[in-house]
Enzyme design. Sequence first.
Site, PDB file in Angstrom:
ATOM      1  N   ASP A 102      15.448 -11.010  -2.911  1.00  0.00           N
ATOM      2  CA  ASP A 102      14.381 -10.056  -2.599  1.00  0.00           C
ATOM      3  C   ASP A 102      13.651 -10.409  -1.307  1.00  0.00           C
ATOM      4  OD1 ASP A 102      14.959  -8.825  -4.987  1.00  0.00           O
ATOM      5  OD2 ASP A 102      13.391  -9.896  -6.084  1.00  0.00           O
TER       6      ASP A 102
HETATM    7  N1  URA Z   1      16.081 -12.496  -9.110  1.00  0.00           N
HETATM    8  C1  URA Z   1      14.974 -11.889  -8.614  1.00  0.00           C
HETATM    9  O1  URA Z   1      14.150 -11.370  -9.351  1.00  0.00           O
HETATM   10  N2  URA Z   1      14.814 -11.879  -7.291  1.00  0.00           N
HETATM   11  C2  URA Z   1      15.662 -12.452  -6.430  1.00  0.00           C
HETATM   12  O2  URA Z   1      15.447 -12.410  -5.217  1.00  0.00           O
HETATM   13  C3  URA Z   1      16.795 -13.085  -6.964  1.00  0.00           C
HETATM   14  C4  URA Z   1      16.988 -13.092  -8.306  1.00  0.00           C
END
Ligand code: URA
Length: 233
Positions: A102
Site C-alpha cells: 500500500d
Molecule cells: N497487507 C496490507 O494491508 N497492506 C500492504 O501493503 C500489504 C499487505
Amino acid sequence: MRLDKLLAHSGFGSRKQVKELIRKGLVLVNGEVIKNDDYHVDEESDEIFIDGFQVDYQEFFYIMLNKPTGVVSASFDKYDSTVVDLVSEYDFVKLFPVGRLDKDSEGLTLLTNDGKLCHNLISPKKKVEKEYYVKVKNKLSDEDIVKFKNGITLDDGYTCQSSILKILDDYIASVIIYEGKFHQVKRMFEALGNEVLNLKRVRIKNLWLDETLPLGGYRELSDEEIAKLKEEK
Ligand code: URA
C-alpha cells in the site's frame, strides 16, 4: 536479437539514439564495424563493443527497494510517484513491482522484468510466504494468534488461509501470510477490532529486506539471492 534492441535494453540510449550510434560506425560486433541497426546478434556469444565499451547483455533485472510511504506500487500513476520512478536509472528496461504494497506501507519491494519469477512469487497457488512487521493500536493477545491460525474472515466474507502471528511486543507483531488480498493484513486486524498503524514488509519467500538500505534506497540482488528466490520450495 536485433542489435539496436540489445543496445537499448543495455542502457545505451533509446532505440532512436542507439540507431544513430550504429550508423555512425561506433558499434563493433566480433571486431567488425556494423552499420545496419537491424543486424542480428547472438547475445550469448557475440562480442559487442560500443564506442570502446564492451556490452554486457543482461536480460533480467532484479532490484530490491526499501519502499518509503507515499509512493505507490505500480509502474505508472497519474498523480503519485511510483516505485518504478524511484529506480529510474533502470528505465531502459520495463520493470514492474512483484505484488502490492500500500501507499502508506513501507519495506521490501522487488522490481523485475522477469514475468515468470513474478508469477511464481505472487500466484496464490504457490503459497509463497510474505512477512510483515506491524504496529497496532490495541494490545495484542494470545487469542489473536489462534484466530490468525484458524483463518480470519474479512469484511467481504472471504476467509483467509491460516496465517502466523508472532507477538514481539504488546503492540508489535510479525505476520506471515501466504496470499495477497487487497489490504489483507490491515483488514485481518480490522476483523479482530484492531487497527494497523504501521506496516512494513520484511520478507518475500527467502528474501529478507536488506536493513542497510535507507528508505528509498535500492540495490540489485546478488546471484545467490536470485537463485534462492527461483528455487522450487
Ligand atoms: N497487507 C496490507 O494491508 N497492506 C500492504 O501493503 C500489504 C499487505
